[in-house]
Design an enzyme around this catalytic site. Structure first.
Site, PDB file in Angstrom:
ATOM      1  N   GLU A  47       0.786  -1.153  -0.236  1.00  0.00           N
ATOM      2  CA  GLU A  47       0.351  -0.369  -0.228  1.00  0.00           C
ATOM      3  C   GLU A  47       0.738   1.017   0.056  1.00  0.00           C
ATOM      4  OE1 GLU A  47      -4.285   2.050  -0.103  1.00  0.00           O
ATOM      5  OE2 GLU A  47      -3.006  -0.816  -0.482  1.00  0.00           O
ATOM      6  N   ASP A  85      -4.140  11.761   7.163  1.00  0.00           N
ATOM      7  CA  ASP A  85      -2.865  11.363   7.706  1.00  0.00           C
ATOM      8  C   ASP A  85      -2.269  11.474   9.695  1.00  0.00           C
ATOM      9  OD1 ASP A  85      -2.393   9.873   6.064  1.00  0.00           O
ATOM     10  OD2 ASP A  85      -1.083  11.025   4.503  1.00  0.00           O
TER      11      ASP A  85
END
Length: 268
Positions: free
Chosen positions: A49, A60
């Site tokens: 990924e 994030d």
């Protein structure tokens, strides 16, 4: 897309789950990034990924934001990332490669052009983190035109309608969120999501992989025991890169030492 299908079929035969690491392409520089990816695969990663550095990564946590900053500092561009993806695919013809990214990067290139480029370099799936299912039509349609699996996030509080949509639109795998919020190993994954896994199965969704806060082998085992097809670990891996930023060889050894027991935990 077919690479995911054959991976999950093989893992099922071996009674294993998938362990999938996440890293940002180009962190801490192109050359070391390629070595990192080779090391992850050698240590047992079943798929990859990968993030493309982006200036405003909403979902994030600080660890992955720092990875993006390091890649930017090394002058890494999206065009270079696609060159790296082509190299990875050349070297590792069978491993599924997924991108985890933001809509702006897709828009910058043009939606169709972006997915065409993914197909050209051998990317298997794309998860666009900031596009909700109900706005996903142009992305998922372009993805399918170019034989790229559109990946959808299944949040812990998903209602029945959303689960049905995810099952109907998603291909490759389903990204099962351990909890709401930003990514990070310090926010350990919450309880296994048995009920969601059961519903997704009932609606014939692509196999669920649990992500967010996966940083220890016991969490990988718990995810698989709950019925997930595997687990994705990002922040814990990126943290190792950060800790050994000035010692490239030590970094690779530490990554290997982290991935091996995580993969071992997928074997029942």
């Amino acid at each position: 897309m077919e690479r995911y299908e054959s991976l999950f079929t093989q893992l099922k035969e071996r009674k294993e789950g998938a362990f999938i690491p996440f890293v940002t392409l180009g962190d801490p520089g192109i050359e070391q990034s390629l070595k990192i990816i080779d090391t992850l695969i050698e240590a047992g990663a079943d798929a990859l990924e990968l993030g493309i550095p982006f200036s405003d990564p909403l979902a994030d946590g600080p660890t992955i934001q720092n990875a993006t900053l390091r890649a930017f500092a090394a002058g890494v561009t999206p065009a270079q990332c696609f060159e790296v993806l082509a190299l990875i695919r050349q070297k590792h013809p069978t491993i599924p490669i997924g991108l985890l990214m933001y809509a702006n990067l897709v828009f910058n290139k043009g939606i169709d052009e972006f997915y065409a480029e993914c197909e050209k370099v051998g990317v298997d799936s794309v998860l666009v983190a900031d596009v909700p299912v109900e706005e996903s039509a142009p992305f998922r349609q372009a993805a399918l035109r170019h034989n790229v699996a559109p990946i959808f996030i299944c949040p812990p509080n998903a209602d029945d309608d959303l689960l049905r949509q995810i099952a109907s639109y998603g291909r490759g795998y389903t990204y099962l969120l351990s909890r709401a919020g930003v990514t990070g190993a310090e926010n350990r994954a919450a309880l296994p999501l048995n009920h969601l896994v059961a519903k997704l199965k009932e609606y014939n969704a692509a196999p669920p992989l649990q992500g967010f806060g996966i940083s220890a082998p016991d969490q990988v085992k718990a995810a698989i025991d709950a019925g997930a097809a595997g687990a994705i670990s990002g922040s814990a891996i990126v943290k190792i890169i950060e800790q050994h930023i000035n010692e490239p060889e030590k970094m690779l050894a530490a990554l290997k030492a982290f991935v091996q027991p995580m993969k071992a935990a997928t074997r029942s």
